[in-house]
Design a protein around this motif. Structure first.
Motif, PDB file in Angstrom:
ATOM      1  N   SER A  86       9.039  -1.413  13.270  1.00 29.76           N
ATOM      2  CA  SER A  86       9.054  -2.847  13.246  1.00 29.76           C
ATOM      3  C   SER A  86       7.893  -3.337  13.283  1.00 29.76           C
ATOM      4  CB  SER A  86      10.193  -3.474  14.322  1.00 29.76           C
ATOM      5  OG  SER A  86      10.031  -4.989  13.996  1.00 29.76           O
TER       6      SER A  86
ATOM      7  N   LYS B 296       5.959  -2.891  10.152  1.00 34.68           N
ATOM      8  CA  LYS B 296       6.662  -3.432   9.049  1.00 34.68           C
ATOM      9  C   LYS B 296       7.247  -2.489   8.129  1.00 34.68           C
ATOM     10  CE  LYS B 296       4.684  -7.421  10.374  1.00 34.68           C
ATOM     11  NZ  LYS B 296       5.591  -8.372  11.188  1.00 34.68           N
ATOM     12  N   LYS B 297       7.733  -1.314   8.740  1.00 37.78           N
ATOM     13  CA  LYS B 297       8.369  -0.275   8.003  1.00 37.78           C
ATOM     14  C   LYS B 297      10.091  -0.352   8.135  1.00 37.78           C
ATOM     15  CE  LYS B 297       4.307   2.452   7.917  1.00 37.78           C
ATOM     16  NZ  LYS B 297       3.721   3.772   8.348  1.00 37.78           N
TER      17      LYS B 297
END
Length: 301
Positions: free
Chosen positions: A231, A234-235
């Motif tokens: 998280s 940003k994956k």
């Protein structure tokens, strides 16, 4: 000889009758109609019509309310209950029309601190109740001028005997969506896992909860940490969540401890996942303790 009614009154009922708050010397006790009472705004503690409430109602019928509640003037008339929500409900169920109270003209922050402190020591408090109660008290103390995040957290937990770090972990739980927080309350999701998942966005938490239900898997602390890292990078999406939940343990550079040796520390009924969660929780506490020692210049072996 004690009456059967008296024998049925448990400690929790006496707490409801006497209360935990201390009246200020010289305060006047007055009786007010219960239909003029209003609940505290965002009151975080549940008032349930359960067996304990039934015992309290019986006690109220026999003994009355032995310690008045604490209220403050309500903006639209009547009074807001600061301490005594369970006594108020017991009065309703007992058919009483009035309740003895002490009226205090206090501000929001003072009222919040009193409300939390008079409830937080109950033995049957759920993690969700503590989470929102501690968050409310933390914000109130900040408004009152408490300096420093760590110091404020220690003040919040002082009444219940919780450390500042424990308080911060409970406050993190207030960021969980209701579905995940409910699982923490019923002890299906360990607190350490809930804390890590609390850093996800609401949308990410919804995806995690859906995946947990579909796979019938509760994340371990290690899996929750991996989900949190994805998280932060940003994956994190649905595919990543399923992959992390279903991923088998790598046999890389890990430390291996024999199952026989580990099992000697746990009751036979413990599952593999329950054992893992306990180990991760203890390691996390050890890690936090080491961090505090280093912060204070202490380095013990």
């Amino acid at each position: 000889m004690r009456s059967k009614s008296a024998e049925k009154v448990k400690l929790s009922s006496f707490d409801d009758l006497f209360g935990k708050e201390e009246p200020v010397s010289g305060e006047v006790v007055t009786s007010v109609p219960i239909d003029l009472l209003h609940p505290f705004k965002n009151h975080p503690f549940h008032v349930l019509d359960d067996e304990k409430m039934e015992e309290t109602v019986e006690s109220v019928k026999q003994y009355g309310i032995l310690m008045p509640g604490i209220v403050r003037p309500y903006p639209d008339g009547g009074y807001e209950v600061v301490a005594g929500h369970r006594r108020w409900r017991a009065c309703e169920l007992a058919g009483l029309e009035e309740m003895p109270v002490i009226i205090r003209d206090i501000d929001d922050d003072t009222a919040t601190v009193i409300m939390v402190d008079t409830n937080i020591q109950r033995e049957d408090i759920l993690p969700s109740e503590k989470a929102f109660a501690y968050k409310m008290k933390y914000e109130a103390l900040k408004h009152q001028g408490s300096k420093g995040k760590k110091y404020t957290a220690e003040m919040v937990g002082e009444t219940a005997g919780d450390s500042g770090r424990t308080v911060q972990r409970y406050i993190r739980l207030a960021n969980l969506i209701s579905g995940l927080l409910d699982l923490v309350d019923v002890k299906k999701v360990p607190m350490i896992v809930g804390e890590k998942l609390s850093y996800l966005t609401r949308e990410e938490q919804e995806l995690v909860l859906e995946a947990m239900r579909n796979c019938e898997i509760i994340p371990t602390a290690a899996q929750a940490e991996a989900i949190k890292m994805f998280s932060e990078e940003k994956k994190l999406d649905g595919n990543a969540i399923y992959g992390l939940l279903l991923k088998k343990k790598n046999s890389g550079n890990g430390v291996t401890i024999s199952a026989k040796k580990i099992s000697s520390y746990f009751p036979p009924a413990y599952t593999k996942q329950e054992i893992e969660n306990v180990i991760y929780t203890l390691l996390e506490e050890w890690k936090n303790g080491r961090e505090e020692e280093l912060e204070h210049g202490e380095d013990t072996i």
